[in-house]
Design an enzyme around this catalytic site. Structure first.
Site, short mmCIF file in Angstrom:
data_model
loop_
_atom_site.label_atom_id
_atom_site.label_comp_id
_atom_site.label_asym_id
_atom_site.label_seq_id
_atom_site.Cartn_x
_atom_site.Cartn_y
_atom_site.Cartn_z
N CYS A 106 5.63 -22.15 13.43
CA CYS A 106 5.54 -20.87 14.13
C CYS A 106 5.53 -21.04 15.64
O CYS A 106 6.18 -20.28 16.37
CB CYS A 106 4.29 -20.12 13.68
SG CYS A 106 4.01 -18.55 14.53
N CYS A 203 -2.48 -17.51 8.81
CA CYS A 203 -2.80 -16.13 9.14
C CYS A 203 -2.29 -15.15 8.09
O CYS A 203 -2.85 -14.06 7.93
CB CYS A 203 -2.25 -15.78 10.52
SG CYS A 203 -0.45 -15.86 10.64
#
Length: 361
Positions: A106, A203
């Site tokens: 990410c 997340c």
């Protein structure tokens, strides 16, 4: 760190990014806050009771802080690119028998890329994040080093960032410990930030149950992989498993075999939907190979080097040597390390400087 000009700061509404905003502002920067809206729990059917935090909550907290500091705040809707790149990559890696690190992926493909795009549009020379890491320029290279807080250090997840990204990056709190950051927050009347929950590793999986998440992503494929064989090193069938994507190298718990055997997953054969298990001592190795390399401290590795090898984010590391063969980095650890997982990140340090990182082959 005292400069003039605009800087784009990653704001999550938490204590680290909040103190970063304050320090940058005190250093003379015109701070602009940017919060990424990566994931929508409601759309993905995650019950609120299972979620440790919500993107909407982080956005609201960041907006509130921006008002207090009188800085501009922007929200970037990155849900599509996050889904198409990070989440899909995570899912596909597990269904290939690998163990990915989504934060590493990410940072390069979503976070930094998005921030630099916005920085260009807004006329910001630099971007900043609340990572516990340090960065400096030396010999025309931008070098990442471990943060001053050894336990909170996040340099491990930054190894994929290219020099072009690092040249425009600042880490305002890298020289501070968590306790020092808490003290700064308290001094500025932000006691509520001390009560906020820490961020968590994945997340988009708020309940930490990645197996259920993978089953929801690919239910038919997951069902077809049920009842695969668990075999020993001689190929003898010891039991059945629920599908190879739901296991990792080094796992002992959840194996439907006699617990007296004390066996661990040593190898995952995706083609055969098979887990090979062995006694724990068989999972310790001295040597492994990295690919998908990124050079950080040096532009190339021209000869064998003695470095500290880390295979996990909170890993203190082990002494070892590295040598480059074509596009692969051969690692030799002086002491055996446990459970090397294909797809996992590994990082090599010289003193506290990140030299090179790669993906375990």
């Amino acid at each position: 760190m005292s400069r003039n000009g605009k800087i784009l700061l990653a704001m999550s509404g938490g204590i680290d990014s909040s103190v970063s905003a304050l320090l940058l502002q005190q250093s003379g920067y015109e701070v602009i806050g940017l919060t990424l809206y990566n994931w929508d729990y409601n759309l993905k059917g995650v019950h609120a009771a299972h979620a440790k935090a919500h993107p909407e909550e982080a956005i609201a907290d960041a907006q509130e802080l921006a008002k207090k500091l009188n800085i501009k705040h922007i929200v970037a809707d990155t849900r599509t690119v996050f889904e198409d790149s990070v989440v899909s990559h995570f899912t596909n890696e597990y269904f290939s028998g690998h163990t990915p690190n989504p934060c590493v992926f990410c940072n390069k493909h979503v976070k930094w890329k998005t921030f630099l795009q916005y920085a260009d549009e807004l006329g910001c020379e630099f971007i900043a994040t609340g990572h516990y890491a340090k960065i400096r320029k030396e010999n025309n290279r931008f070098i990442i080093s471990r943060g001053s807080d050894a336990w909170k250090d996040q340099s491990f997840v930054l190894w994929q960032l290219p020099q072009a990204y690092l040249s425009r990056t600042l880490f305002p709190i890298g020289h501070l410990t968590k306790e020092e950051i808490k003290a700064i927050a308290k001094e500025n009347g932000w006691s509520q930030l001390l009560q906020k929950r820490e961020s968590y590793n994945i997340c988009f999986i708020p309940d930490d149950d990645y197996r259920s998440f993978l089953k929801e992503r690919k239910p038919e494929l997951a069902q077809n992989l049920e009842n695969g064989n668990i075999v020993d090193e001689n190929g003898n069938i010891l039991g059945l498993h629920d599908g190879f994507p739901f296991y990792t190298i080094g796992q002992k718990k959840g194996l439907s075999i006699s617990p007296e055997k004390k066996l661990y997953v040593k190898d995952i054969n995706a083609e055969k939907n098979e887990l090979r298990v062995a006694p724990k001592h068989e999972l310790f190795v001295n040597d492994f190979i990295l690919h998908n390399l990124n050079f950080v401290k040096y532009p190339a590795i021209e000869k064998a080097m003695d470095l500290t090898i880390c295979i996990r984010g909170k890993d203190a590391g082990t002494s070892g040597s590295i040598s480059l063969h074509d596009d692969e980095l051969h690692i030799h650890c002086k002491e055996k390390v446990f459970a090397i997982m294909p797809g996992q990140s590994a990082v090599c340090y010289e003193n506290n400087d990140l030299v090179i990182g790669g993906i375990v082959k």
